[in-house]
Design a protein around this motif. Structure first.
Motif, short mmCIF file in Angstrom:
data_model
loop_
_atom_site.label_atom_id
_atom_site.label_comp_id
_atom_site.label_asym_id
_atom_site.label_seq_id
_atom_site.Cartn_x
_atom_site.Cartn_y
_atom_site.Cartn_z
N PHE A 1 0.74 -1.15 0.05
CA PHE A 1 0.10 -0.03 0.26
C PHE A 1 0.99 1.18 0.06
O PHE A 1 2.01 1.17 0.39
CB PHE A 1 -0.77 0.05 1.20
CG PHE A 1 -2.11 -1.01 1.40
CD1 PHE A 1 -3.09 -0.76 0.26
CD2 PHE A 1 -2.08 -1.96 2.26
CE1 PHE A 1 -4.13 -1.69 0.35
CE2 PHE A 1 -3.24 -2.74 2.15
CZ PHE A 1 -4.44 -2.43 1.34
N ALA A 2 0.34 2.45 -0.51
CA ALA A 2 0.98 3.72 -0.48
C ALA A 2 1.35 3.83 1.12
O ALA A 2 0.38 3.85 1.97
CB ALA A 2 0.03 4.56 -1.04
N PRO B 1 6.07 0.22 10.82
CA PRO B 1 6.31 1.42 9.70
C PRO B 1 7.44 0.63 8.62
O PRO B 1 8.24 -0.11 8.89
CB PRO B 1 7.07 2.46 10.49
CG PRO B 1 6.78 2.07 11.86
CD PRO B 1 6.74 0.66 12.14
N ILE B 2 7.17 1.23 7.34
CA ILE B 2 7.94 0.65 6.37
C ILE B 2 8.27 2.00 5.81
O ILE B 2 7.66 2.78 5.31
CB ILE B 2 7.29 -0.26 5.41
CG1 ILE B 2 6.73 -1.60 5.97
CG2 ILE B 2 8.26 -0.66 4.17
CD1 ILE B 2 5.76 -2.51 5.38
N ASP C 1 11.19 1.95 0.43
CA ASP C 1 11.11 0.60 0.38
C ASP C 1 9.77 0.00 -0.11
O ASP C 1 9.48 -0.65 -0.90
CB ASP C 1 11.33 -0.11 1.51
CG ASP C 1 12.69 -0.20 2.23
OD1 ASP C 1 13.57 0.33 1.16
OD2 ASP C 1 13.11 -0.23 3.26
N ALA C 2 8.66 0.71 0.48
CA ALA C 2 7.40 0.60 0.02
C ALA C 2 6.99 0.70 -1.44
O ALA C 2 6.44 -0.03 -2.23
CB ALA C 2 6.38 1.14 0.94
N ASP C 3 7.65 1.93 -1.89
CA ASP C 3 7.51 2.24 -3.13
C ASP C 3 8.38 1.50 -4.23
O ASP C 3 7.57 1.02 -5.21
CB ASP C 3 7.97 3.89 -3.46
CG ASP C 3 7.09 4.78 -2.86
OD1 ASP C 3 5.92 4.40 -2.58
OD2 ASP C 3 7.67 5.96 -2.67
N LEU D 1 10.22 -6.07 1.82
CA LEU D 1 9.16 -5.87 2.94
C LEU D 1 9.63 -6.69 4.09
O LEU D 1 9.96 -7.84 3.80
CB LEU D 1 7.94 -5.98 2.30
CG LEU D 1 7.26 -5.19 1.19
CD1 LEU D 1 6.02 -5.58 0.59
CD2 LEU D 1 6.98 -3.71 1.65
N PRO D 2 9.36 -6.05 5.19
CA PRO D 2 9.71 -6.87 6.61
C PRO D 2 8.91 -8.20 6.53
O PRO D 2 9.27 -9.23 7.00
CB PRO D 2 9.03 -5.97 7.72
CG PRO D 2 8.56 -4.96 7.00
CD PRO D 2 9.01 -4.71 5.41
N GLN D 3 7.56 -8.12 5.88
CA GLN D 3 6.70 -9.25 6.26
C GLN D 3 7.33 -10.59 4.95
O GLN D 3 7.03 -11.70 5.33
CB GLN D 3 5.28 -9.05 5.56
CG GLN D 3 4.50 -8.08 6.43
CD GLN D 3 5.05 -6.58 6.18
OE1 GLN D 3 5.73 -6.38 5.23
NE2 GLN D 3 4.38 -5.74 7.18
N GLY D 4 8.28 -10.14 4.28
CA GLY D 4 8.53 -11.19 3.18
C GLY D 4 10.07 -11.54 3.49
O GLY D 4 10.38 -12.52 3.01
#
Lengths: 671, 252
Positions: free
Chosen positions: A135-136, B149-150, B154-156, B193-196
């Motif tokens: 997500f953004a 928080p990410i 990284d999220a982008d 991503l931390p989840q991965g």
């Protein structure tokens, strides 16, 4: 006419779902391994349901007509998904999301279902983030939100203009984990063509392997239909080319009631059509209305100047423009709900102010937003006297970050650059709120047959708010159906494997064979598309954004005529036992030709205006709301659920009266 | 501006997976430059149906560039001459009156032809079954979405990798029929991503193993895949995957 039992749990609305979950029967893990469930469709609802049911231990068979579950049309949803997280501290809550959804649906949805939807919405976001859905986010690393039409808070989570894609790929990844473990058996390029009912219960389906043409029998203890909506009955819509109503229509013909078919969403911001060859219409996300201002010229000479290309839209000053949504609905402005925005665009275009050659387009303009964002950005960067060009460049960057893919999509289709000149948009068929009637457990009127996502009728009433479809699809698939289906399946633990040699399977397969064989052997003179386009034209002209009794009666007659001709004169090339896209289309259009007639009948029966259903006979005649849609709660506060009797014109009406205990019925005002 | 283009099409026709295929020639006129490429093929098919011939089979669905169903190798390029688009978003204004257009299926050993221009990309799904997921059950009781928080960057970047539509243009374009861009997009998304991160090692090993089993070739860094990718998936993802693979295979 009978009274339909919604099986809504008793007690205060905020406790209903929790109490219901505590009281429904469970299936023990050893027994789940012995129970088969068929899921038809692998979009957000079907994909998430298949994955969740397999995680729980059921044996799942999933069917998609595409070559992979990842292609389901949920993938094309752009703007976002609502959730009552209140991360923005703007006063959001489960109750407010519930309220907005019921109001947005013009008080034609079932309160208990909508409350549950709002209640589980927050878990959807948690679940998707845990799956790795990107997500953004804001610079602080926390999730970002934006606002959507018809609400006054920012509760929409998004991934640029590709939210549906990212959520679907999340559900697809959850499915993949189960497919890899052998818990889901995936049938790609398979189309469900019939439901098999044994002793009054749904026991399986007949599916066609679209590569070989072979008909297959599949048995199960429950069948879940998550095959999406029926917007393609209009031929032109924002649906995918393959989106169809066949699975839903087949269960209808086997006993599942079809509810509120006339509730169809015409989305205000789509790219206008360009010619007769047009095969589909493309949506521009509603999120654009956060930053885009909608207008047409005030003066007719300017309209003519723009059409002929003598003047450019940006040559007109602000006072030469009519920002008609801001003018008519000052409280919500450009963020009025979709049905209201669509009708307002039609009103201006019907009055002659349409801005393209066909007269069916209005402007969606980003110039103000580019300037506003540019100034904000310049301030943040410490630029105290930025030039206009600098402001524009900075503003364009911000807009690109938010909507880049949508702007690119627009430019590729129209060859216009929306950063420089306003977009042209016009309403198009987008989503169908109506669908298979289901009770609180999402079960249809056929025991063991469930409907989820857009395929059912349940949560959006007469109009769906933006970013609520993704929420509903995932709520149904991840958090509702996996629980409620157990209540039914707990009675199936002694059934054992169901044989596909039962006479009901043999008969259903023969029915399908005969139907396809007939279609192939008509060997008429006109293509399937010819008939589909004719049907679409009647639907759009008579059953579109504005409807009246005479037009609806005429539509019924015309559709019947097209259907008769279709069965006499359609030309389907090729054979049954091969990859044959024309045959697939023919079978789907045959069903649309029946559904379209029921649609018109339902629209005729409902002599009130509510949500996406606008009857010219039912408008406010005076006061502040003059000319706006007029709902009739005394006579039409019910769900119209139609029973198949062998002919759409003779469908039998059943009513589910809607009770509003937690929300006061009011006229929907966005003024 | 033309509403009236005349075109010669050379279209690959093949009855089924076992039959031999060949190019057939068709003439079209009155093609508008505003049509999409697939609408032009609709016109061809309508013409074929009306003259009693069998229409050309091709894959397509959303027709807005996101489902990844459409393919086609047009004049020697996956998704045709435009950049950053799928075939369904390609418009006829990219062609001229009188042009001859060659239309072939995506070709790769791992993408067998089903009929005409339709190929079987099931190999892509099987690679995803091997590891393209985070192992988390649907419970409604995962942690609050804002607990971890990410960083926005990284999220982008994870999002950019995740926009792959699985069309197979990278494979069709690569002289080695390599699926590295496709596989790396998923590996990179989760590695950012931390989840991965928890399953990173098994994921990359399993996905690469499956990729090899399916018969895709290796990457020799020609970069054609990145050029033809309709979604602009970056070659950097391949570098990330190689790093992940190296880490995973050297650690015991």
């Amino acid at each position: 006419m009978s009274v339909l039992d919604s099986k809504t749990p008793s007690g205060p609305i905020k406790d209903q779902w929790t109490n219901h979950k505590n009281n429904i029967n469970l299936v023990n893990p050893a027994n789940k391994r012995l129970i088969d469930i068929i899921v038809v469709g692998t979009g957000l609802a079907g994909g998430s349901a298949a994955a969740s049911l397999a995680e729980m231990g059921y044996k799942v068979k999933a069917f998609a007509f595409q070559d992979s579950p990842r292609r389901a049309h949920s993938i094309a949803a752009q703007g976002g998904i609502n959730a009552a997280k209140n991360y923005q501290n703007d006063g959001d809550s489960v109750y407010r999301l519930f309220y907005d959804t019921v109001k947005g649906g013009d008080y034609r949805a079932r309160e208990s279902n909508v409350y549950r939807l709002a209640e589980v919405s927050a878990s959807i976001i948690d679940q998707c983030v845990a799956q790795g859905v990107p997500f953004a986010r804001e610079y602080g690393g926390l999730l970002d939100n934006r606002s959507f039409g018809g609400v006054l808070v920012s509760r929409t989570f998004y991934a640029k203009g590709q939210t549906g894609q990212q959520l679907l790929l999340g559900a697809y990844s959850a499915m993949n984990r189960q497919i890899g473990k052998g818990k889901i058996k995936m049938y790609n390029r398979h189309e469900m063509l019939e439901l098999v009912v044994v002793d009054g219960k749904a026991r399986g389906i007949i599916a066609r392997d679209m590569v070989t043409g072979k008909l297959e029998r599949h048995s199960a203890h429950a069948v879940v239909i998550a095959s999406g909506g029926y917007g393609n009955v209009f031929f032109l819509s924002t649906n995918a080319m393959g989106s169809n109503a066949t699975a839903a229509w087949r269960i209808h013909k086997k006993g599942a009631y079809f509810a509120n078919p006339c509730y169809t969403q015409i989305h205000p911001t789509c790219i206008p059509r360009s010619g007769d060859y047009q095969s589909k219409l493309t949506l521009m996300s509603e999120s654009l209305r956060n930053d885009g201002r909608i207008w047409v010229p005030k003066n007719m000479e300017d309209v003519e100047g723009i059409r002929s290309g003598k003047i450019k839209p940006k040559d007109l000053s602000v006072d030469q423009r009519d920002y008609y949504l801001e003018r008519r609905y000052p409280a919500f402005g450009n963020l009025v709900p979709r049905d209201v925005a669509s009708r307002a665009a039609k009103e201006r275009c019907d009055a002659g102010y349409g801005v393209n050659k066909t007269g069916e387009a209005v402007f969606l303009d980003f110039a103000s937003a580019i300037e506003r964002y540019g100034k904000e950005k310049a301030y943040v960067l410490g630029m105290h006297n930025p030039t206009d060009a600098e402001v524009k460049d900075l503003g364009k960057k911000v807009i690109e970050d938010k909507y880049g893919n949508l702007f690119q999509m627009y430019q590729k289709i129209t060859d216009d650059n929306p950063y420089e000149t306003p977009m042209m948009i016009y309403p198009a068929v987008h989503y169908t709120m109506g669908g298979i009637w289901v009770d609180y457990n999402l079960m249809t009127t056929i025991p063991g047959c469930y409907a989820a996502g857009e395929a059912n009728f349940s949560d959006h009433g007469a109009n769906r708010l933006g970013a609520s479809a993704l929420m509903q699809g995932l709520a149904d698939g991840y958090f509702v159906l996996p629980y409620t289906i157990g209540d039914y399946l707990s009675h199936e633990i002694r059934t054992g494997e169901i044989s596909t040699d039962l006479p009901e399977f043999v008969a259903a397969e023969k029915e399908v064979y005969d139907r396809l064989n007939t279609l192939i052997n008509i060997k008429g003179t006109k293509s399937v598309d010819h008939f589909h386009k004719e049907l679409g034209k009647v639907m759009w002209d008579n059953v579109g954004m504005s409807r009246n009794a005479a037009g609806l009666k005429e539509a019924g007659e015309k559709i019947r005529k097209i259907r008769d001709e279709f069965w006499k004169d359609v030309l389907v090339p090729g054979t049954m036992n091969e990859f044959n896209p024309e045959l697939e289309k023919a079978a789907r259009v045959a069903d649309f030709l029946e559904l379209g007639e029921l649609f018109a009948k339902d629209a005729l029966e409902r002599n009130e205006s509510c949500g996406g259903h606008f009857r010219e006979e039912s408008v406010e005649l005076d006061g502040e709301q003059k000319g706006e849609a007029k709902r009739d709660d005394v006579n039409y506060r019910y769900v119209a659920a139609w029973e198949w009797t062998g002919d759409p014109a003779q469908a039998k009406l059943h009513k589910e009266e809607l009770e509003f205990k937690d929300i006061e019925l009011k006229q929907r005002s966005y003024k | 501006m033309s509403e009236n283009m005349k075109l010669t099409l050379k279209v690959w026709r093949q009855k089924d997976a076992k039959s031999q295929g060949k190019l057939e020639t068709y003439q079209l006129d009155k093609i508008s430059e505003h049509m999409s490429f697939l609408e032009m093929l609709d016109v061809l098919n309508e013409q074929l149906i009306n003259t009693g011939e069998e229409p050309v089979a091709f894959d397509h669905d959303c027709r807005e560039g996101i489902c990844g169903m459409c393919s086609l190798y047009i004049n020697g390029e996956a998704h045709g001459p435009d950049r950053g688009v799928t075939t369904c978003q390609l418009h006829m204004r990219m062609f001229k009156d009188g042009d001859t257009i060659y239309i072939e299926p995506f070709r790769s050993k791992a993408f067998p032809v089903i009929k005409d221009l339709v190929v079987d990309r099931g190999s892509f799904d099987r690679i995803q079954h091997a590891g393209g997921f985070v192992s988390v059950n649907t419970s409604g009781n995962t942690i609050d979405a804002n607990t971890i928080p990410i960083p926005k960057e990284d999220a982008d970047n994870a999002f950019d990798a995740a926009t792959c539509i699985g069309c197979g243009a990278c494979v069709a374009t690569c002289k080695n029929s390599s699926a590295m861009l496709f596989v790396s997009a998923k590996v990179a998304q989760f590695s950012l991503l931390p989840q991965g991160k928890i399953e990173a090692k098994d994921r990359v090993l399993n996905m690469v193993h499956q990729m090899d089993l399916e018969g895709f070739g290796n990457c020799t860094n020609t970069g054609a895949c990145e050029v033809e990718c309709p979604k602009g998936i970056s070659l950097e993802n391949i570098a990330i995957m190689n790093k992940e693979y190296f880490k995973a295979s050297t650690k015991a």
